[in-house]
Scaffold this motif. Sequence first.
Motif, PDB file in Angstrom:
ATOM      1  N   LEU A   1       2.904  82.042  -5.883  1.00  0.00           N
ATOM      2  CA  LEU A   1       3.791  81.106  -5.149  1.00  0.00           C
ATOM      3  C   LEU A   1       3.050  80.700  -3.804  1.00  0.00           C
ATOM      4  O   LEU A   1       2.454  81.233  -3.184  1.00  0.00           O
ATOM      5  N   PRO A   2       2.973  79.086  -3.881  1.00  0.00           N
ATOM      6  CA  PRO A   2       2.534  78.555  -2.546  1.00  0.00           C
ATOM      7  C   PRO A   2       3.245  79.079  -1.442  1.00  0.00           C
ATOM      8  O   PRO A   2       4.496  79.394  -1.466  1.00  0.00           O
ATOM      9  N   GLU A   3       2.747  79.134  -0.269  1.00  0.00           N
ATOM     10  CA  GLU A   3       3.320  79.288   0.875  1.00  0.00           C
ATOM     11  C   GLU A   3       4.413  78.585   1.133  1.00  0.00           C
ATOM     12  O   GLU A   3       4.265  77.313   1.102  1.00  0.00           O
ATOM     13  N   SER A   4       5.562  79.310   1.346  1.00  0.00           N
ATOM     14  CA  SER A   4       6.855  78.283   1.671  1.00  0.00           C
ATOM     15  C   SER A   4       6.815  77.562   2.937  1.00  0.00           C
ATOM     16  O   SER A   4       6.587  78.090   3.953  1.00  0.00           O
ATOM     17  N   ILE A   5       7.204  76.464   2.972  1.00  0.00           N
ATOM     18  CA  ILE A   5       7.209  75.688   4.082  1.00  0.00           C
ATOM     19  C   ILE A   5       8.713  75.451   4.729  1.00  0.00           C
ATOM     20  O   ILE A   5       9.383  75.801   4.288  1.00  0.00           O
ATOM     21  N   PRO A   6       8.640  75.812   5.886  1.00  0.00           N
ATOM     22  CA  PRO A   6      10.042  76.198   6.753  1.00  0.00           C
ATOM     23  C   PRO A   6      11.060  74.927   6.493  1.00  0.00           C
ATOM     24  O   PRO A   6      10.445  73.751   6.218  1.00  0.00           O
ATOM     25  N   PRO A   7      12.079  75.065   6.603  1.00  0.00           N
ATOM     26  CA  PRO A   7      13.143  74.164   6.233  1.00  0.00           C
ATOM     27  C   PRO A   7      13.034  72.986   7.304  1.00  0.00           C
ATOM     28  O   PRO A   7      12.585  73.120   8.694  1.00  0.00           O
ATOM     29  N   ILE A   8      13.585  71.737   6.664  1.00  0.00           N
ATOM     30  CA  ILE A   8      13.554  70.588   7.622  1.00  0.00           C
ATOM     31  C   ILE A   8      14.992  70.074   7.105  1.00  0.00           C
ATOM     32  O   ILE A   8      15.082  69.576   6.093  1.00  0.00           O
ATOM     33  N   VAL A   9      15.844  69.901   8.209  1.00  0.00           N
ATOM     34  CA  VAL A   9      17.068  69.376   7.987  1.00  0.00           C
ATOM     35  C   VAL A   9      17.135  67.981   8.564  1.00  0.00           C
ATOM     36  O   VAL A   9      17.193  67.982   9.646  1.00  0.00           O
ATOM     37  N   ASP A  10      17.161  66.827   7.873  1.00  0.00           N
ATOM     38  CA  ASP A  10      17.300  65.438   8.103  1.00  0.00           C
ATOM     39  C   ASP A  10      18.206  64.819   7.640  1.00  0.00           C
ATOM     40  O   ASP A  10      18.299  64.561   6.364  1.00  0.00           O
ATOM     41  N   PRO A  11      19.224  64.023   8.108  1.00  0.00           N
ATOM     42  CA  PRO A  11      19.407  63.982   9.639  1.00  0.00           C
ATOM     43  C   PRO A  11      19.996  65.348  10.219  1.00  0.00           C
ATOM     44  O   PRO A  11      20.515  66.177   9.564  1.00  0.00           O
ATOM     45  N   TRP A  12      19.570  65.771  11.331  1.00  0.00           N
ATOM     46  CA  TRP A  12      20.275  67.041  11.969  1.00  0.00           C
ATOM     47  C   TRP A  12      21.152  66.652  13.102  1.00  0.00           C
ATOM     48  O   TRP A  12      20.560  65.817  13.988  1.00  0.00           O
ATOM     49  N   TYR A  13      22.334  67.106  13.147  1.00  0.00           N
ATOM     50  CA  TYR A  13      23.143  67.200  14.047  1.00  0.00           C
ATOM     51  C   TYR A  13      23.554  68.459  14.722  1.00  0.00           C
ATOM     52  O   TYR A  13      24.308  69.067  14.222  1.00  0.00           O
ATOM     53  N   SER A  14      22.651  68.846  16.011  1.00  0.00           N
ATOM     54  CA  SER A  14      23.170  70.146  16.695  1.00  0.00           C
ATOM     55  C   SER A  14      23.086  69.432  18.101  1.00  0.00           C
ATOM     56  O   SER A  14      21.910  68.932  18.557  1.00  0.00           O
ATOM     57  N   ARG A  15      24.159  69.934  18.969  1.00  0.00           N
ATOM     58  CA  ARG A  15      23.795  69.555  20.461  1.00  0.00           C
ATOM     59  C   ARG A  15      22.797  70.529  21.102  1.00  0.00           C
ATOM     60  O   ARG A  15      22.493  71.594  20.493  1.00  0.00           O
ATOM     61  N   PRO A  16      22.087  70.175  22.024  1.00  0.00           N
ATOM     62  CA  PRO A  16      21.346  71.064  22.883  1.00  0.00           C
ATOM     63  C   PRO A  16      21.938  71.969  23.473  1.00  0.00           C
ATOM     64  O   PRO A  16      23.295  71.900  23.891  1.00  0.00           O
ATOM     65  N   PRO A  17      21.576  73.129  23.374  1.00  0.00           N
ATOM     66  CA  PRO A  17      22.021  74.221  24.062  1.00  0.00           C
ATOM     67  C   PRO A  17      22.031  74.096  25.974  1.00  0.00           C
ATOM     68  O   PRO A  17      21.571  74.659  26.722  1.00  0.00           O
ATOM     69  N   ARG A  18      23.203  73.325  26.230  1.00  0.00           N
ATOM     70  CA  ARG A  18      23.285  73.078  27.713  1.00  0.00           C
ATOM     71  C   ARG A  18      24.906  73.247  28.181  1.00  0.00           C
ATOM     72  O   ARG A  18      25.739  73.074  27.129  1.00  0.00           O
ATOM     73  N   ALA A  19      24.951  73.166  29.155  1.00  0.00           N
ATOM     74  CA  ALA A  19      26.224  73.793  29.680  1.00  0.00           C
ATOM     75  C   ALA A  19      27.387  72.432  29.594  1.00  0.00           C
ATOM     76  O   ALA A  19      28.525  72.542  29.620  1.00  0.00           O
ATOM     77  N   ASP A  20      26.995  71.122  29.211  1.00  0.00           N
ATOM     78  CA  ASP A  20      27.932  70.231  29.274  1.00  0.00           C
ATOM     79  C   ASP A  20      28.128  69.650  27.875  1.00  0.00           C
ATOM     80  O   ASP A  20      28.706  68.727  27.701  1.00  0.00           O
ATOM     81  N   TRP A  21      27.814  70.376  26.572  1.00  0.00           N
ATOM     82  CA  TRP A  21      28.200  69.771  25.460  1.00  0.00           C
ATOM     83  C   TRP A  21      29.426  69.726  24.991  1.00  0.00           C
ATOM     84  O   TRP A  21      29.710  69.005  24.273  1.00  0.00           O
ATOM     85  N   ASN A  22      30.323  70.478  25.621  1.00  0.00           N
ATOM     86  CA  ASN A  22      31.962  70.378  25.106  1.00  0.00           C
ATOM     87  C   ASN A  22      32.364  68.869  25.266  1.00  0.00           C
ATOM     88  O   ASN A  22      33.006  68.289  24.523  1.00  0.00           O
ATOM     89  N   ARG A  23      31.762  68.077  26.137  1.00  0.00           N
ATOM     90  CA  ARG A  23      32.416  66.845  26.626  1.00  0.00           C
ATOM     91  C   ARG A  23      32.093  65.845  25.222  1.00  0.00           C
ATOM     92  O   ARG A  23      32.813  64.967  25.131  1.00  0.00           O
TER      93      ARG A  23
END
Lengths: 119, 388
Positions: free
Chosen positions: A44-66
């Motif tokens: 098998l050819p080398e597996s390419i890492p996943p790409i999920v597009d569009p991607w919605y995940s918030r940045p790991p920051r303190a104010d994302w709850n808002r």
Amino acid sequence: MGSEAGETVVELTEEQQEFLRQCEEEFANRFTDQDEEFQKIKELPESIPPIVDPWYSRPPRADWNRNSNRGRRSYHDRDRDRDRNRDRDRDRDRDWQNHRGGSGPMYGHRYRDRRDRPY
Amino acid sequence: MNKLRKLAKMDDELKGEASSGVDATEANELGSTPSDLSTKVREREDIGHGTVVAAHYNTLEEKGLEERNKSRILYLRNFNNWVKSMLIAEYLEKVKQSKTHGAAIKVLDIGCGKGGDLFKWKRGSITHLICADLAETSVEQCKNRYNDLRSRSERERGYAPLFSAEFIAADCTKVRLREHYKDPSIALDLVSCQFAFHYCFESYLQAECMLRNASECLRPGGFFIGTIPDANEIMSRLQKNGGKEFENDIYKIEFYDETVPPHLFGAKYNFHLEGVVDCPEFLVHFPTLVKLAEKFDLQLVFKERFQDYFARQKEEGRSLLGKMQALETYPPFLKVPLLGRDPEDYEHVQQYLQTPAGHRKVGTLSKPEWEAASLYVIFAFEKKAKQK
């Protein structure tokens, strides 16, 4: 350590020894060119890492709850349990809200919506 | 909310995958009365190995949240956790479909570690859980976490009772678990062994003991599910790299000897994963596992490599991917540094984004993390009615 005892203590029954013999015979070609399953994987050819597009995940920051729900509604999974288990789900949902409150922002983003399954 | 709880919660979702494996407190590993199964196999040599594993896991500290977030393999761990969530949910659903609505669901978690999957069991609304692990300290933590989860559940409005649970500290490759169950006649619906089963391939008897534990109380139609390193993948990479070892930035696999072909049982290699594991593991030749499982009325119904599982499940599990942060955001958010090396670990995304992109972001894993994730395979066996 245990040189005189190490291996000899392991006593296999006749049946177990026979099983091992069968395996050794049946799988003698394991991980070689003659091992078809293995070759398939190896070629098998080398597996390419996943790409999920569009991607919605918030940045790991303190104010994302808002901004907790912004831009995410359309990507909720279907709620398969919704009708059947409405009450339970509502409870679960509360459970989440309770946890979230005051729990600090760092994990408030997780699993918040009951529509998300699995678990 | 207090920090402990926060940490515990964090761990519910971010279980150190490898730590769900064999933890060991060597002095205690067989503290309870061993069954006849365990008496012969246990030898000094085995204890020696247990000690190595124990030394590793006992030095793992409960890391703070911040440190964990910084961990190089944060997304890999989250990704693995996502796979487990999906798998567990899928098979619980199958179990539920085969039972009347509201019927009790009983689960055995072999190699429960510190209880990283407790939350998944809660979400799955199971009725009873048996947690078993080699390391007493881990089982103790698992128990505490369960109690915590329970008391939190009780304080909730609209309280729905949490599953009941029992905890067993024992080496599941050497001890017959049934002798430790509160109810030895229990009929389990699901047995789960995540990132731990491969340790039993140290020897034939250990593998048998483990499979007996998985199968013995499983009801016909119930499932045994798990995740293990894929021997074909390991051997393939090994051969392409000269036959002794292979590695990237975050992991290294090194074989103890170059026996060809590797032993069916006891094919030992050292697995080092950045900051998480550095201990001996054993190759699981899958056809041998299938054949052995048949002896215990377990029939293979599903086997899939992580990369294929992801490809198949990514749509259904898409929002969970985001919530669990199972992928890394690329390009990164402001002030959130990429964990891999840019650009070399992200060439695949750059190529992808060369198409008219605008400023959108995608979810991905760095190349080294993906190379580690794609070492694993999922399996599911179904218990058949007794033959003969």
